[in-house]
Design a protein around this motif. Structure first.
Motif, mmCIF file in Angstrom:
data_model
loop_
_atom_site.group_PDB
_atom_site.id
_atom_site.type_symbol
_atom_site.label_atom_id
_atom_site.label_comp_id
_atom_site.label_asym_id
_atom_site.label_seq_id
_atom_site.Cartn_x
_atom_site.Cartn_y
_atom_site.Cartn_z
ATOM 1 N N MET A 1 0.850 -1.156 0.000
ATOM 2 C CA MET A 1 0.000 0.000 0.000
ATOM 3 C C MET A 1 0.896 1.219 0.000
ATOM 4 S SD MET A 1 -1.984 2.573 1.600
ATOM 5 C CE MET A 1 -1.359 2.655 3.215
ATOM 6 N N VAL A 2 0.566 2.207 -0.814
ATOM 7 C CA VAL A 2 1.319 3.457 -0.838
ATOM 8 C C VAL A 2 0.362 4.631 -0.770
ATOM 9 C CG1 VAL A 2 3.278 2.537 -2.117
ATOM 10 C CG2 VAL A 2 1.382 3.513 -3.363
ATOM 11 N N LEU A 3 0.846 5.702 -0.201
ATOM 12 C CA LEU A 3 0.093 6.948 -0.098
ATOM 13 C C LEU A 3 1.028 8.060 -0.525
ATOM 14 C CD1 LEU A 3 -2.550 8.333 0.939
ATOM 15 C CD2 LEU A 3 -1.382 8.555 3.139
ATOM 16 N N ASP A 4 0.640 8.821 -1.562
ATOM 17 C CA ASP A 4 1.522 9.887 -2.020
ATOM 18 C C ASP A 4 1.229 11.184 -1.280
ATOM 19 O OD1 ASP A 4 -0.634 11.207 -3.266
ATOM 20 O OD2 ASP A 4 0.009 10.711 -5.291
ATOM 21 N N CYS A 5 2.002 12.226 -1.577
ATOM 22 C CA CYS A 5 1.882 13.496 -0.859
ATOM 23 C C CYS A 5 0.569 14.217 -1.167
ATOM 24 C CB CYS A 5 3.077 14.391 -1.173
ATOM 25 S SG CYS A 5 3.233 14.830 -2.909
ATOM 26 N N ASN A 6 -0.166 13.792 -2.188
ATOM 27 C CA ASN A 6 -1.465 14.384 -2.519
ATOM 28 C C ASN A 6 -2.632 13.589 -1.952
ATOM 29 O OD1 ASN A 6 -0.370 16.529 -4.114
ATOM 30 N ND2 ASN A 6 0.062 14.992 -5.690
ATOM 31 N N GLY A 7 -2.342 12.561 -1.172
ATOM 32 C CA GLY A 7 -3.398 11.764 -0.565
ATOM 33 C C GLY A 7 -3.938 10.658 -1.443
ATOM 34 N N LYS A 8 -3.290 10.403 -2.577
ATOM 35 C CA LYS A 8 -3.730 9.308 -3.443
ATOM 36 C C LYS A 8 -3.158 8.004 -2.909
ATOM 37 C CE LYS A 8 -4.195 12.171 -7.502
ATOM 38 N NZ LYS A 8 -3.662 12.508 -8.810
ATOM 39 N N VAL A 9 -3.983 6.974 -2.903
ATOM 40 C CA VAL A 9 -3.591 5.688 -2.337
ATOM 41 C C VAL A 9 -3.624 4.620 -3.435
ATOM 42 C CG1 VAL A 9 -5.943 5.087 -1.608
ATOM 43 C CG2 VAL A 9 -3.998 4.103 -0.418
ATOM 44 N N ALA A 10 -2.724 3.667 -3.322
ATOM 45 C CA ALA A 10 -2.683 2.539 -4.247
ATOM 46 C C ALA A 10 -2.334 1.285 -3.456
ATOM 47 C CB ALA A 10 -1.659 2.769 -5.345
ATOM 48 N N SER A 11 -2.787 0.166 -3.961
ATOM 49 C CA SER A 11 -2.528 -1.106 -3.307
ATOM 50 C C SER A 11 -2.252 -2.156 -4.366
ATOM 51 C CB SER A 11 -3.766 -1.504 -2.484
ATOM 52 O OG SER A 11 -3.559 -2.726 -1.840
#
Length: 100
Positions: A1-11
């Motif tokens: 799971m990742v969360l970028d500095c703009n609040g977008k999440v991916a799994s």
């Protein structure tokens, strides 16, 4: 799971490859919501951003849509540990789909 500095999440989730797999088998990596789930929250609806990646027996994860179920429980709780414990018990361990 990742969360970028703009609040977008991916799994994401891995299938573990094709070694020792039965022909025609579809595991959790091939079905979104079973092995992984990511969803951006909506603060106005008290819904948190959540990303889930699972591991384990793919057949059981597919039958229960475990990643999505966990995410749904986590999105609106202030007690994440209790929420996950309840989800694992009710939606996974005691699931009618696993008694097949």
């Amino acid at each position: 799971m990742v969360l970028d500095c703009n609040g977008k999440v991916a799994s994401t989730v891995s299938s573990g490859g094709i070694a020792l797999k039965q022909p025609g088998r579809v595991g959790q990596a091939a079905v979104f919501g079973c092995g992984c789930w990511a969803q951006k929250g909506n603060p106005s609806k008290s819904a948190y951003t959540v990303g889930i990646s699972t591991t384990g027996c793919g057949e059981h994860l597919v039958r229960t849509f475990l990643a999505k179920e966990c995410a749904l429980h986590l999105r609106s709780t202030r007690r994440p540990l209790l929420s996950l414990q309840n989800c694992m018990k009710e939606k996974f361990a005691e699931s009618d789909f696993l008694s097949m």
